[in-house]
Design a protein around this motif. Sequence first.
Motif, short mmCIF file in Angstrom:
data_model
loop_
_atom_site.label_atom_id
_atom_site.label_comp_id
_atom_site.label_asym_id
_atom_site.label_seq_id
_atom_site.Cartn_x
_atom_site.Cartn_y
_atom_site.Cartn_z
N ALA A 36 0.85 -1.20 0.00
CA ALA A 36 0.00 0.00 0.00
C ALA A 36 0.88 1.25 0.00
O ALA A 36 0.60 2.22 -0.72
CB ALA A 36 -0.92 0.00 1.22
N TYR A 37 1.94 1.21 0.78
CA TYR A 37 2.87 2.36 0.87
C TYR A 37 3.51 2.63 -0.49
O TYR A 37 3.52 3.77 -0.97
CB TYR A 37 3.93 2.08 1.94
N GLY A 67 -9.46 5.75 3.02
CA GLY A 67 -7.99 5.78 3.15
C GLY A 67 -7.49 5.89 4.57
O GLY A 67 -8.26 6.07 5.51
N VAL A 106 -0.90 10.85 2.66
CA VAL A 106 -1.32 9.49 3.00
C VAL A 106 -0.11 8.55 3.00
O VAL A 106 0.01 7.66 3.86
CB VAL A 106 -2.41 9.02 2.01
N LYS A 107 0.80 8.77 2.09
CA LYS A 107 2.02 7.95 2.05
C LYS A 107 2.80 8.12 3.35
O LYS A 107 3.33 7.15 3.90
CB LYS A 107 2.87 8.39 0.85
N SER A 143 -5.76 3.14 -0.48
CA SER A 143 -5.86 1.93 0.35
C SER A 143 -6.77 2.13 1.56
O SER A 143 -6.33 2.52 2.63
CB SER A 143 -4.47 1.50 0.81
N GLU A 186 1.07 4.15 -3.07
CA GLU A 186 0.32 5.35 -2.73
C GLU A 186 0.91 6.60 -3.38
O GLU A 186 2.11 6.84 -3.29
CB GLU A 186 0.27 5.53 -1.20
N LYS A 187 0.06 7.38 -4.02
CA LYS A 187 0.54 8.59 -4.71
C LYS A 187 0.31 9.86 -3.89
O LYS A 187 1.02 10.84 -4.04
CB LYS A 187 -0.16 8.72 -6.06
N ASN A 188 -0.71 9.84 -3.04
CA ASN A 188 -1.00 11.00 -2.19
C ASN A 188 0.10 11.11 -1.12
O ASN A 188 0.30 10.21 -0.32
CB ASN A 188 -2.38 10.77 -1.55
N GLY A 210 -6.75 8.57 -0.60
CA GLY A 210 -5.73 7.64 -1.11
C GLY A 210 -6.33 6.34 -1.56
O GLY A 210 -7.56 6.14 -1.54
N ASN A 234 -11.85 0.08 -1.96
CA ASN A 234 -10.74 1.01 -2.17
C ASN A 234 -11.12 2.19 -3.07
O ASN A 234 -10.37 3.15 -3.17
CB ASN A 234 -9.52 0.27 -2.70
#
Lengths: 273, 175
Positions: free
Chosen positions: A35-36, A230, A44-45, A238, A39-41, A236, A225
């Motif tokens: 998920a990490y 998120g 959230v990352k 996930s 993740e593009k946000n 995000g 999802n």
Amino acid sequence: MRRISALKIKTAVTELTRRANFFLRKDVLAGLRKAYSGEKNKRVKNILKAILDNAAIAAKEKLAICQDTGMPVVFAEIGQEASIVGDLKAAINKGVEEGYKKYCLRNSIIGDPLARGKSGFSPCVIHADIVKGDKIKLTLLPKGFGCENKSQTKMFRPTAGIEEVKKFIIDAVKSAGPDACPPYVVGVGIGGTADYAALLAKKALLRKISGKGLQLERELLKQINKTGIGPMGLGGASTALAVHIESYPTHIAGLPVAVNISCHALRSASVVL
Amino acid sequence: MKKINTPLDLNKIKSLKAGEELLLSGVIYTARDQAHKRLAEAIKKGARLPIELKDAVIYYCGPTQRPKGKVLGSCGPTTSSRMDAFTPLLLAKGLRAMIGKGKRGQEVKSAIRKYKGVYFVTYAGCGALLAGCVKKAKTIAYGDLGPEAILKLEVKDFPLIVAVDSTGGSIYGKD
């Protein structure tokens, strides 16, 4: 008959409290890492990174992954040819109590659910099952209540379609929102009776996250999802790491469905005696 | 990242906007379900409170037991909405800020706007990581509640996100 002493059971359960609460499951870690990396946000990352860092700190510092060390739930699969010498339930509860004290976990258990009062370390919830063989498998699932509070059970009409069932599962996740610590693992029990569906939903959390599974599970995961809840409810990709469904035959008059949500700190450990 | 220190008077928080990230240092108090119930009962009876609520920060947290040689055990946030029933009263009595996880109800958001408070969220399910931000910890009230006692914590660079700001703006939108 193979004899297994209650003392051995107690000692094993104490060790499970340490393993489950300090070391996040490998499959959960792998799910979180995936998920990490996907993740593009940025915000959230960072949250997912904090979750991974937290697991590493917990393991290194011998601290509980989460302060809510749960209501300990113990699944005991008892081989029909195993003979227990001593008191099994007392041994499991004593093992939990000793472990929670020794490893500085939290005394979250209230003796009387209505009168409340002082909290302690036990009893845990025990689900015993009789299986073939002469061994005993014990699994400890410390279930935090932030997510346990979001559990739902519904008795559908037998003529209800799969779409209604899917909506119920997705709505349960939506109603949990950010409160139950996403990314979630969503346990679903379908069939049996009201109580058995709820048990299946919880047992579904024990299954390893594999990225494979039923078509229905993959489809639900995709839809969950897409809700955009998120990590911490901040969006995000996930909202859940996995959806696990366990089914069982049911009655012509009904269709029980239960959802048991786990937070990202899905902890469990097993031992075979 | 922006840093902020307690006590949180109105001047320090009024410019904060939902979504902003901060590091908080200073004194915060843990209080969760049963402590809130007792605080609310004490306020209604006009009894003296064990903590000064004016400009105070309450952290919805019930830590694990303190391991030997450590300041505190694992200490992440618990679900904030369970405290919603008590929050407007505490805000009316001067409480400035709350730290927890998850959404708040409409009445809480209105009370935050009315009394110029702020609601923060912090990394949920990260109690081991957050324990590293706690420099001192002391039980100051309701010790009989065990993990639900009120602890005075001294924190350093405790990570926060503004979830509801003093104008009622929420990171979770309008719902």
